[in-house]
Scaffold this motif. Structure first.
Motif, mmCIF file in Angstrom:
data_model
loop_
_atom_site.group_PDB
_atom_site.id
_atom_site.type_symbol
_atom_site.label_atom_id
_atom_site.label_comp_id
_atom_site.label_asym_id
_atom_site.label_seq_id
_atom_site.Cartn_x
_atom_site.Cartn_y
_atom_site.Cartn_z
ATOM 1 N N GLY A 1 0.782 -1.230 0.000
ATOM 2 C CA GLY A 1 0.000 0.000 0.000
ATOM 3 C C GLY A 1 0.810 1.274 0.000
ATOM 4 N N LEU A 2 1.941 1.297 -0.701
ATOM 5 C CA LEU A 2 2.767 2.505 -0.756
ATOM 6 C C LEU A 2 2.031 3.634 -1.474
ATOM 7 C CD1 LEU A 2 6.346 1.184 -1.673
ATOM 8 C CD2 LEU A 2 5.307 1.457 0.595
ATOM 9 N N GLY B 1 7.571 -4.429 4.269
ATOM 10 C CA GLY B 1 6.518 -4.569 3.271
ATOM 11 C C GLY B 1 6.840 -5.620 2.231
ATOM 12 N N LEU B 2 8.124 -5.764 1.923
ATOM 13 C CA LEU B 2 8.567 -6.753 0.935
ATOM 14 C C LEU B 2 8.390 -8.174 1.441
ATOM 15 C CD1 LEU B 2 10.313 -7.148 -1.809
ATOM 16 C CD2 LEU B 2 12.217 -7.487 -0.206
ATOM 17 N N LEU B 3 8.896 -8.444 2.655
ATOM 18 C CA LEU B 3 8.963 -9.814 3.150
ATOM 19 C C LEU B 3 7.754 -10.233 3.974
ATOM 20 C CD1 LEU B 3 12.757 -9.982 4.062
ATOM 21 C CD2 LEU B 3 11.600 -11.091 2.149
ATOM 22 N N THR C 1 3.434 -9.330 13.009
ATOM 23 C CA THR C 1 2.658 -8.124 12.701
ATOM 24 C C THR C 1 3.471 -6.894 13.057
ATOM 25 O OG1 THR C 1 1.614 -8.049 14.888
ATOM 26 C CG2 THR C 1 0.450 -9.291 13.164
ATOM 27 N N THR C 2 3.179 -5.777 12.368
ATOM 28 C CA THR C 2 3.864 -4.526 12.674
ATOM 29 C C THR C 2 3.017 -3.362 12.183
ATOM 30 O OG1 THR C 2 6.006 -3.387 12.586
ATOM 31 C CG2 THR C 2 5.177 -4.302 10.524
ATOM 32 N N LYS C 3 3.324 -2.182 12.660
ATOM 33 C CA LYS C 3 2.653 -0.968 12.201
ATOM 34 C C LYS C 3 3.378 -0.423 10.965
ATOM 35 C CE LYS C 3 -0.354 -0.817 15.571
ATOM 36 N NZ LYS C 3 -1.806 -1.020 15.309
ATOM 37 N N PHE C 4 2.593 -0.017 9.954
ATOM 38 C CA PHE C 4 3.175 0.477 8.705
ATOM 39 C C PHE C 4 2.706 1.910 8.476
ATOM 40 C CE2 PHE C 4 4.005 0.627 4.128
ATOM 41 C CZ PHE C 4 5.237 -0.009 4.073
ATOM 42 N N PRO C 5 3.620 2.792 7.996
ATOM 43 C CA PRO C 5 3.266 4.206 7.832
ATOM 44 C C PRO C 5 2.125 4.427 6.834
ATOM 45 C CG PRO C 5 5.646 3.892 7.739
ATOM 46 C CD PRO C 5 5.036 2.528 7.684
ATOM 47 N N HIS D 1 -0.804 5.174 10.960
ATOM 48 C CA HIS D 1 -0.241 3.852 10.690
ATOM 49 C C HIS D 1 -1.365 2.834 10.557
ATOM 50 C CE1 HIS D 1 3.182 6.000 12.498
ATOM 51 N NE2 HIS D 1 3.964 5.124 11.881
ATOM 52 N N TYR D 2 -1.054 1.750 9.901
ATOM 53 C CA TYR D 2 -1.979 0.612 9.870
ATOM 54 C C TYR D 2 -1.181 -0.663 10.073
ATOM 55 C CZ TYR D 2 -0.506 0.495 4.908
ATOM 56 O OH TYR D 2 0.210 0.472 3.739
ATOM 57 N N GLU D 3 -1.859 -1.715 10.464
ATOM 58 C CA GLU D 3 -1.167 -2.964 10.790
ATOM 59 C C GLU D 3 -1.043 -3.856 9.563
ATOM 60 O OE1 GLU D 3 -1.494 -5.193 14.744
ATOM 61 O OE2 GLU D 3 -2.693 -6.454 13.396
ATOM 62 N N ILE D 4 0.145 -4.437 9.383
ATOM 63 C CA ILE D 4 0.347 -5.449 8.344
ATOM 64 C C ILE D 4 0.737 -6.760 9.018
ATOM 65 C CG2 ILE D 4 0.987 -3.780 6.563
ATOM 66 C CD1 ILE D 4 3.925 -4.578 6.994
ATOM 67 N N SER D 5 0.400 -7.866 8.364
ATOM 68 C CA SER D 5 0.682 -9.196 8.909
ATOM 69 C C SER D 5 1.537 -9.991 7.943
ATOM 70 C CB SER D 5 -0.623 -9.961 9.176
ATOM 71 O OG SER D 5 -1.398 -9.294 10.139
#
Length: 374
Positions: free
Chosen positions: A116-117, A131-133, A211-215, A221-225
């Motif tokens: 989601g860049l 985001g890549l891995l 999981t982590t927070k992404f800008p 931020h939103y969470e990605i898994s």
């Protein structure tokens, strides 16, 4: 004993012309002759690995590099997003993870899976690797490639890294693994890449994060898994990468640690849901490691000097040096090299003819002037 069935093309030595000398290219597969088999290769004296619908797989001990079992280990297939493990391994040492970038519209518009860049947000390189891995972002893959100096430079770097690892079945055409003609990898190469990646602390951190927070825009931020389902389901799972496209079908490479030992499993061209099968292959690997003779070996990377002087390395290499089992892409490469040699010879002939013509023209002019003076 294991059954060994070498493809017919493995019996054909490709020939390249270098400096006017013909060199036969060895056909012994990297990691051992048994790994040239397209069927199952498993040790005797222990139970066989559980069945898998994957066309190709490798089970190996990460610490020793011993291949415990394999099926069509060097079969070359489209890697899908498992190729992102090579992208990360190549670029992590080259890019400062604290560097901040704004991705291009081209990167943000990449097709397929995305983290989601947006060009409206400034990201750290560290964010892009997550985001890549974790999210298998094709947008993150392109943003990292552009940060590394562009797509062409990144492809050169990735393919150079594959050669360093002796992952000679691997040809990278995209940083994301999106299907492209000529792109390939193998279960053996994916295991090599994963093993090298696990030795890098940052690589290991990215693949094991659940999981982590992404800008996001406006400082949010939103969470990605992580897409690797086994991080939640399999004891000791470290992660690595899974992938899927319609043409490639499902692929996966992953590693887990138990009792101080790490097993890596890679699969290619699986028709569908593979998580339980991979868990079974990992279980089998842990149960037989140290109890059975290996069927092959994950080779170590080449020294830098060997890459800097490939011709000297080839001439000085012992008879036991190995290259991938010859398959159609290898023969096509030989044909291209032969075409290039023909072009070189043709250019030399044309150049020689032009030079001779100029000399003859000069000689004629001098004779004419001499006659006019006399």
């Amino acid at each position: 004993m294991w059954t060994k069935i070498l493809p017919v093309t493995a019996l054909i030595a490709s020939v390249s012309l270098t400096g006017g000398t013909a060199h036969a290219e060895p056909t012994t597969p990297v990691g051992g002759e048994a790994l040239g088999s397209r069927g199952l290769v498993a040790p005797v004296g222990v139970k066989k690995p559980p069945k898998s619908k994957a066309t190709s797989y490798v089970i190996a001990d990460v610490e020793t590099g011993q291949v415990l079992a394999a099926k069509n280990a060097h079969g070359r297939f489209l890697p899908a997003s498992t190729l992102k493990s090579l992208t990360a391994l190549t670029l992590i040492p080259k890019l400062d993870k604290e560097r901040k970038i704004r991705p291009s519209q081209n990167a943000c518009n990449q097709e397929g899976s995305a983290v989601g860049l947006t060009p409206k947000v400034t990201y750290k390189v560290d964010d892009l690797f997550k985001g890549l891995l974790m999210s298998s972002g094709n947008d993150a893959a392109m943003a990292l490639a552009e940060t590394n100096g562009g797509l062409a430079q990144t492809m050169r770097d990735m393919n150079a890294e594959a050669r360093r690892l002796q992952a000679n079945d691997t040809v990278a055409k995209t940083p994301s693994g999106l299907d492209k003609p000529g792109q390939s990898s193998s279960a053996y190469d994916l295991a090599l890449i994963a093993r090298a990646g696990l030795a890098n602390p940052d690589f290991r951190r990215y693949i094991s994060t659940k999981t982590t927070k992404f800008p996001a825009p406006k400082g949010k931020h939103y969470e990605i898994s992580n897409h690797n389902k086994l991080l939640w389901r399999y004891e000791g799972m470290l992660g690595v990468k899974n992938g899927w496209t319609t043409k490639a079908q499902a692929s996966f490479v992953g590693a887990a640690s138990r009792g101080g030992h790490t097993i890596v499993v890679s699969i290619m061209r699986h028709e569908g849901y593979f998580w339980e099968e991979v868990a079974g292959l990992l279980d089998w690997g842990f149960s037989v490691r140290g109890k059975a003779a290996p069927v092959g070996q994950l080779v170590d990377p080449l020294p830098v000097t060997a890459l800097a002087a490939p011709q000297q390395q080839a001439s000085a290499a012992p008879a036991a040096s190995v290259t991938p089992a010859a398959q159609p892409p290898l023969l096509e490469r030989a044909a291209r090299e032969q075409d290039d040699s023909t072009k070189t010879v043709g250019s030399a002939v044309i150049g020689g003819g032009l030079l001779f013509g100029l000399i003859w023209l000069g000689y004629g002019i001098r004779r004419k002037r001499a006659r006019s003076r006399s």
